[in-house]
Design a protein around this motif. Sequence first.
Motif, PDB file in Angstrom:
ATOM      1  N   UNK A   1       0.960  -1.148  -0.006  1.00 36.20           N
ATOM      2  CA  UNK A   1      -0.011  -0.040  -0.071  1.00 36.20           C
ATOM      3  C   UNK A   1       0.787   1.198   0.017  1.00 36.20           C
ATOM      4  N   UNK A   2       0.285   2.462  -0.764  1.00 38.56           N
ATOM      5  CA  UNK A   2       1.213   3.565  -1.049  1.00 38.56           C
ATOM      6  C   UNK A   2       0.362   4.451   0.308  1.00 38.56           C
ATOM      7  N   UNK A   3       1.197   5.294   0.966  1.00 39.40           N
ATOM      8  CA  UNK A   3       0.712   6.096   1.883  1.00 39.40           C
ATOM      9  C   UNK A   3       0.019   7.338   1.287  1.00 39.40           C
TER      10      UNK A   3
ATOM     11  N   UNK B   1     -11.686  11.140   4.763  1.00 36.46           N
ATOM     12  CA  UNK B   1     -10.460  10.473   5.638  1.00 36.46           C
ATOM     13  C   UNK B   1      -9.583   9.954   4.945  1.00 36.46           C
ATOM     14  N   UNK B   2      -8.286  10.080   5.601  1.00 35.42           N
ATOM     15  CA  UNK B   2      -7.158   9.328   5.065  1.00 35.42           C
ATOM     16  C   UNK B   2      -6.655   8.489   6.387  1.00 35.42           C
ATOM     17  N   UNK B   3      -6.408   7.085   5.829  1.00 39.56           N
ATOM     18  CA  UNK B   3      -6.111   6.334   6.728  1.00 39.56           C
ATOM     19  C   UNK B   3      -4.782   5.479   6.544  1.00 39.56           C
ATOM     20  N   UNK B   4      -4.066   6.094   5.764  1.00 42.83           N
ATOM     21  CA  UNK B   4      -2.561   5.427   5.801  1.00 42.83           C
ATOM     22  C   UNK B   4      -1.560   6.706   5.655  1.00 42.83           C
TER      23      UNK B   4
ATOM     24  N   UNK C   1       3.894  -2.932   2.386  1.00 46.15           N
ATOM     25  CA  UNK C   1       3.888  -1.246   2.447  1.00 46.15           C
ATOM     26  C   UNK C   1       4.929  -0.823   1.311  1.00 46.15           C
ATOM     27  N   UNK C   2       4.601   0.025   0.516  1.00 47.72           N
ATOM     28  CA  UNK C   2       5.344   0.826  -0.092  1.00 47.72           C
ATOM     29  C   UNK C   2       5.861   2.020   0.588  1.00 47.72           C
ATOM     30  N   UNK C   3       7.063   1.883   0.996  1.00 44.38           N
ATOM     31  CA  UNK C   3       7.670   3.006   1.745  1.00 44.38           C
ATOM     32  C   UNK C   3       8.009   4.166   1.003  1.00 44.38           C
TER      33      UNK C   3
ATOM     34  N   UNK D   1       8.315  10.574   0.809  1.00 44.37           N
ATOM     35  CA  UNK D   1       7.825  11.901   0.611  1.00 44.37           C
ATOM     36  C   UNK D   1       6.281  12.027   0.881  1.00 44.37           C
ATOM     37  N   UNK D   2       5.631  10.949   0.982  1.00 43.93           N
ATOM     38  CA  UNK D   2       4.113  10.912   1.536  1.00 43.93           C
ATOM     39  C   UNK D   2       4.182  10.974   3.208  1.00 43.93           C
TER      40      UNK D   2
END
Length: 397
Positions: free
Chosen positions: A234-236, A247-250, A270-272, A275-276
């Motif tokens: 998952x990308x943040x 809502x943002x949950x990552x 996780x996609x580390x 920047x995000x």
Amino acid sequence: MLESWRWYGPFDKIKLAEIAQTGASGIVTALHEIPYGEVWPVETIRARQAEIAGNGLGLHWAVVESLPVHENIKRGEGDLTALFANYRQSLANLAACGIRTVCYNFMPLLDWTRTRLDAPVSRGGTCLRFEAHEMAAFEVHMLKREGAEADYSPEVLEKARNWHDASDENARQTLLASIMAGLPGAYDRYDVEGLRQALEHYKDIGRAELQANYARFLAEVVPAAEELGMRLCVHPDDPPRDILGLPRIVSSEEDVAWILAQQQARANGLTLCSGSLGANPANDVPAIAERFADRIHFAHLRNVRKDPDGSFEEAAHLEGDTDMVALVAALIREENRRREEGRLDWSIPFRPDHGHELLSDSGRGTHPGYPLIGRMRGLAELRGIVRALTHERIHFA
């Protein structure tokens, strides 16, 4: 670490022959032409693979970015049986073609969001920037979103009002276009009324509801991915904060811990994205990388410079608020651990994420944030860090 490069396929102004000259070998791409929710056919995947690898440039399709999650899944709306089945089938088809790393996101409605696509950089060139008062001006005065004022400080709201009062229609349309620019897969762009209508579909969905829908998605697809030997990552959220009332949950270390706990399988990863995550002042990105190292399957390496009011801009890769050397060292330590474990998939693909528009980038019309020269500079800098840290005289604890 596998040097990779984001490529938008036939839509990209940057050609594969140019990418090869950067030194990267892994291509990060997607079948952007296929509508969200439909199956990616094996023959279409193989055709794109052949396009990438069949030119003698030493390139291969390394990472899918992204296999999009349909908005109905994010909203938990309707009978989702077919959408989940299609997602699993696309994973199976990718695995049959030997592509096993899939980056995706669970951001509602919009992808990454900026208010300026050409903010000036001190020594020349431009960068992407998120200006808090411009976002507030859009939400409060253009979109007229109910309750938007509560998301901003009085100082930001005052600057937003002043910006709006001084702006003309061209400036407002430029702001709208900038906010809409972070939709690389869909290519749909909303006008103000269209965005207002789209947001209506999320009016009853808060953080708890979105988390429940995400947990359901993970339960539906991660077991299949694990069986196939796939790696979902998952990308943040970008920016890592609620936006447009969505809502943002990552967005935080705690969010990542919650996601990875939903399905303990290695396939749930996780996609580390430095920047995000780095745009959230509460996030210590190298520490996050250390904590979740064994579930990091892909890395976006870039840097940001934050302002106290919530604004931020994309800095040069080695010049922002995140200690990039410490971050890369954490990823290399994890690679070493995997190699000692005897894993064949020990290498972590990374790409220089975004970049300043520099020199001949200007006017070329590449996707915002994805110029050639600016990213090549970033890749060269990151390559230097990796080479120094993996030198035979350097030993990791």
